[in-house]
Design an enzyme around this catalytic site. Structure first.
Site, PDB file in Angstrom:
ATOM      1  N   ASP A  91      -5.911 -38.482  -5.069  1.00 23.66           N
ATOM      2  CA  ASP A  91      -5.862 -38.948  -6.423  1.00 23.66           C
ATOM      3  C   ASP A  91      -4.820 -40.725  -6.598  1.00 23.66           C
ATOM      4  OD1 ASP A  91      -5.633 -38.922  -9.075  1.00 23.66           O
ATOM      5  OD2 ASP A  91      -5.202 -37.606  -9.886  1.00 23.66           O
ATOM      6  N   HIS A  92      -5.875 -41.315  -6.905  1.00 26.52           N
ATOM      7  CA  HIS A  92      -4.862 -42.733  -6.596  1.00 26.52           C
ATOM      8  C   HIS A  92      -5.723 -43.887  -7.822  1.00 26.52           C
ATOM      9  CE1 HIS A  92      -2.673 -43.818  -3.028  1.00 26.52           C
ATOM     10  NE2 HIS A  92      -2.107 -42.682  -2.947  1.00 26.52           N
ATOM     11  N   GLY A 109       5.083 -38.348  -7.128  1.00 31.29           N
ATOM     12  CA  GLY A 109       3.748 -39.286  -7.206  1.00 31.29           C
ATOM     13  C   GLY A 109       4.771 -41.046  -6.517  1.00 31.29           C
ATOM     14  N   GLU A 110       3.927 -41.812  -6.678  1.00 29.83           N
ATOM     15  CA  GLU A 110       4.090 -43.001  -6.306  1.00 29.83           C
ATOM     16  C   GLU A 110       4.236 -44.059  -6.990  1.00 29.83           C
ATOM     17  OE1 GLU A 110       1.112 -42.129  -5.040  1.00 29.83           O
ATOM     18  OE2 GLU A 110       2.256 -41.230  -2.985  1.00 29.83           O
TER      19      GLU A 110
END
Length: 321
Positions: free
Chosen positions: A37-38, A105-106
């Site tokens: 999921d990105h 996250g990121e």
């Protein structure tokens, strides 16, 4: 005994290709699916990043396999109340065969709305509160929540599965693994690390051994192992970046700049390359030996059909079962 699933890399493939890979995975004998999921790919060579919830809707019609996000960040780019609705609808479409994988996250994906990117301890705090909000909503009643990070007023999910969506928590560090044990229904990670699994079990306390542990493995199948390593280096050099770079670099361009420091040889310990079945079997065994219940394999590069034929005939039949 461990189970074996396929990891759909949404950063590298179009929606239609992901759906076709899911079909091939089921035909090859894989028993479940992960999907990333990105908002962005890690670099421009990967070149894709479709909206995961749309793809999951199509997967529900294309395959009978269970599906899990690996992983969704429900705390920054998308409010947890909205993630809860998406997850609940996915679980209904998949007739209960959906698990929500979440993580802190990121910046690559989560900074796109211009919000500040919090430090890791704050992100974990936000994740824990987000999980609390989503679990309340999965019950199907009206929810109002006024917390440190999130506000929800008079929210109710009218489309919910018969059972609340299980939430597995991703972790790469010890503090996050302990949080995963404490608040998660399961644990996900990309490294076959016994210490991480032990910290997760410790955080889970009594009954922790019943919570599933799932891991991801990247491979590059092909007849020329050197060419496979070059393919892995071209598409996934970010795998070899050290420390917290993966969490704090904000754009694919920044990852490309950092990846200039990565050589193909740096990826050799991280990606199983070539067509020797024993190499693939050994790589999978490192996860089962570390206490993983399910291992999700991702094939790097365009030769997906060759990979699935190889695993169907030379790898999956020879795994413990």
């Amino acid at each position: 005994m461990a189970e074996y699933g396929y990891f759909l890399a949404a950063e590298e493939h179009s929606p239609a290709d992901l759906i076709e890979q899911a079909r091939m995975a089921e035909q090859a004998g894989f028993t479940s699916l992960w999907i990333s999921d990105h908002y962005h790919p890690w670099n421009s060579a990967q070149g894709q990043s479709p909206f995961v919830w749309s793809v999951i809707g199509a997967l529900a019609q294309a395959t009978s396999l269970p599906v899990q996000t690996a992983v969704t960040c429900p705390s920054t780019r998308i409010h947890p109340a909205v993630v809860a609705q998406a997850a609940a609808t996915s679980a209904v479409l998949l007739e209960g065969r959906f698990r929500l994988g979440v993580g802190s996250g990121e910046a690559l994906n989560e900074h796109v709305l211009g919000d500040p990117w919090p430090q890791a301890p704050v992100r974990l705090e936000m994740l824990e509160e987000a999980i609390t909000v989503m679990r309340q909503l999965f019950q199907g009643g009206e929810v109002s929540h006024h917390g440190k990070h999130y506000t929800v007023e008079n929210a109710r999910l009218y489309t919910v599965p018969e059972q609340p969506v299980p939430i597995d928590v991703a972790a790469f560090g010890l503090a996050a693994a302990e949080l995963a044990g404490r608040v998660g229904d399961g644990f996900t990670t990309m490294v076959p690390d016994k210490e991480l699994v032990a910290r997760f079990r410790r955080g889970a306390g009594v009954g922790g051994n019943s919570k599933p542990v799932r891991g991801g493995l990247k491979v590059c199948w092909g007849i020329d192992s050197h060419e496979c390593l070059r393919t892995a280096h071209r598409l996934w050099p970010n795998m070899a970046l050290p420390g917290e770079l993966a969490q704090i670099l904000p754009t694919p361009a920044h990852f490309e700049q950092a990846a200039e420091l990565v050589n193909p040889e740096d990826l050799a310990p991280l990606v199983t390359c070539g067509d020797n079945p024993d190499d693939h079997l050994r790589a999978l065994a490192t996860y089962t030996e570390a206490g993983f219940d399910t291992v999700y394999v991702n094939q790097i590069g365009p030769d997906q059909r060759g990979f699935f034929d190889f695993y169907r005939t030379h790898v999956l039949p020879h795994l413990p079962g």
